[in-house]
Design a protein around this motif. Structure first.
Motif, PDB file in Angstrom:
ATOM      1  N   ALA A  10     -12.539  -8.969   9.943  1.00 23.49           N
ATOM      2  CA  ALA A  10     -11.553  -9.537  10.875  1.00 23.49           C
ATOM      3  C   ALA A  10     -12.290 -10.292  11.971  1.00 23.49           C
ATOM      4  O   ALA A  10     -13.325  -9.828  12.473  1.00 23.49           O
ATOM      5  N   GLY A  11     -11.752 -11.428  12.345  1.00 26.28           N
ATOM      6  CA  GLY A  11     -12.367 -12.214  13.413  1.00 26.28           C
ATOM      7  C   GLY A  11     -11.629 -13.522  13.607  1.00 26.28           C
ATOM      8  O   GLY A  11     -10.644 -13.811  12.919  1.00 26.28           O
ATOM      9  N   LYS A  12     -12.113 -14.315  14.523  1.00 27.39           N
ATOM     10  CA  LYS A  12     -11.479 -15.588  14.869  1.00 27.39           C
ATOM     11  C   LYS A  12     -11.668 -16.602  13.748  1.00 27.39           C
ATOM     12  O   LYS A  12     -12.786 -16.867  13.324  1.00 27.39           O
ATOM     13  N   PHE A  72     -14.649  -5.674  12.631  1.00 26.97           N
ATOM     14  CA  PHE A  72     -14.221  -6.683  13.581  1.00 26.97           C
ATOM     15  C   PHE A  72     -15.430  -7.437  14.126  1.00 26.97           C
ATOM     16  O   PHE A  72     -16.313  -6.845  14.757  1.00 26.97           O
ATOM     17  N   TRP A  76     -13.299 -11.193  17.895  1.00 24.08           N
ATOM     18  CA  TRP A  76     -11.942 -10.848  17.479  1.00 24.08           C
ATOM     19  C   TRP A  76     -10.918 -10.895  18.608  1.00 24.08           C
ATOM     20  O   TRP A  76      -9.755 -11.231  18.383  1.00 24.08           O
ATOM     21  N   LYS A  77     -11.329 -10.613  19.826  1.00 24.48           N
ATOM     22  CA  LYS A  77     -10.376 -10.610  20.946  1.00 24.48           C
ATOM     23  C   LYS A  77      -9.907 -12.018  21.311  1.00 24.48           C
ATOM     24  O   LYS A  77      -8.912 -12.178  22.002  1.00 24.48           O
ATOM     25  N   SER A  79      -8.818 -14.077  19.121  1.00 25.53           N
ATOM     26  CA  SER A  79      -7.974 -14.460  17.989  1.00 25.53           C
ATOM     27  C   SER A  79      -6.657 -13.696  18.008  1.00 25.53           C
ATOM     28  O   SER A  79      -6.658 -12.462  18.005  1.00 25.53           O
ATOM     29  N   ALA A  82      -6.522 -11.686  14.640  1.00 19.89           N
ATOM     30  CA  ALA A  82      -7.391 -10.506  14.610  1.00 19.89           C
ATOM     31  C   ALA A  82      -6.900  -9.437  15.581  1.00 19.89           C
ATOM     32  O   ALA A  82      -7.031  -8.246  15.306  1.00 19.89           O
ATOM     33  N   THR A  83      -6.315  -9.856  16.685  1.00 20.86           N
ATOM     34  CA  THR A  83      -5.740  -8.897  17.628  1.00 20.86           C
ATOM     35  C   THR A  83      -4.567  -8.156  16.974  1.00 20.86           C
ATOM     36  O   THR A  83      -4.436  -6.938  17.122  1.00 20.86           O
ATOM     37  N   TYR A  86      -6.033  -5.677  14.609  1.00 17.72           N
ATOM     38  CA  TYR A  86      -6.528  -4.495  15.317  1.00 17.72           C
ATOM     39  C   TYR A  86      -5.383  -3.533  15.638  1.00 17.72           C
ATOM     40  O   TYR A  86      -5.489  -2.329  15.398  1.00 17.72           O
TER      41      TYR A  86
END
Length: 111
Positions: A10-12, A72, A76-77, A79, A82-83, A86
């Motif tokens: 997971a990520g941007k 992550f 990730w934060k 995106s 991705a958020t 989470y």
């Protein structure tokens, strides 16, 4: 025969022109360690060009369900997707591992 551990990355993605390379690098590192990797950065290969972020997310949640761990990336934060992933992991009690920084691929155990 034991089933290999499955991991979702997971990520941007949106707004990151290098997302494919970033996700591919992490995927290869996990594969070297014997993980089966589900890489959402490859979804564009099968999704129609008119797909929305909601369409992509409708594919990502089942991929997460198939996995033992969700990894992550450090961005990730930044995106929205991705958020949401989470929050989904928290609700479902999924094991998560957080990348410490963009140069670090932590393959340890986590939750």
């Amino acid at each position: 025969m034991n089933k290999p551990t499955r991991i979702y990355i997971a990520g941007k993605i949106t707004g990151d022109e290098n997302y494919k390379e970033k996700f591919a690098k992490v995927e290869q590192e996990f594969k070297k360690c014997g993980y089966e990797v589900l890489n959402p950065a490859k979804l564009d290969l099968i999704m129609p060009s008119s797909s929305t972020q909601d369409d992509y997310m409708s594919m990502c949640y089942p991929m997460i369900e198939m996995c033992d761990v969700v990894y992550f990336l450090s961005d990730w934060k930044k995106s929205a997707g991705a958020t949401m992933e989470y929050q989904y992991c928290l609700r479902r009690g999924k094991n998560v591992i957080m990348q410490k920084d963009s140069a670090d691929i932590d393959i340890g155990q986590g939750k």
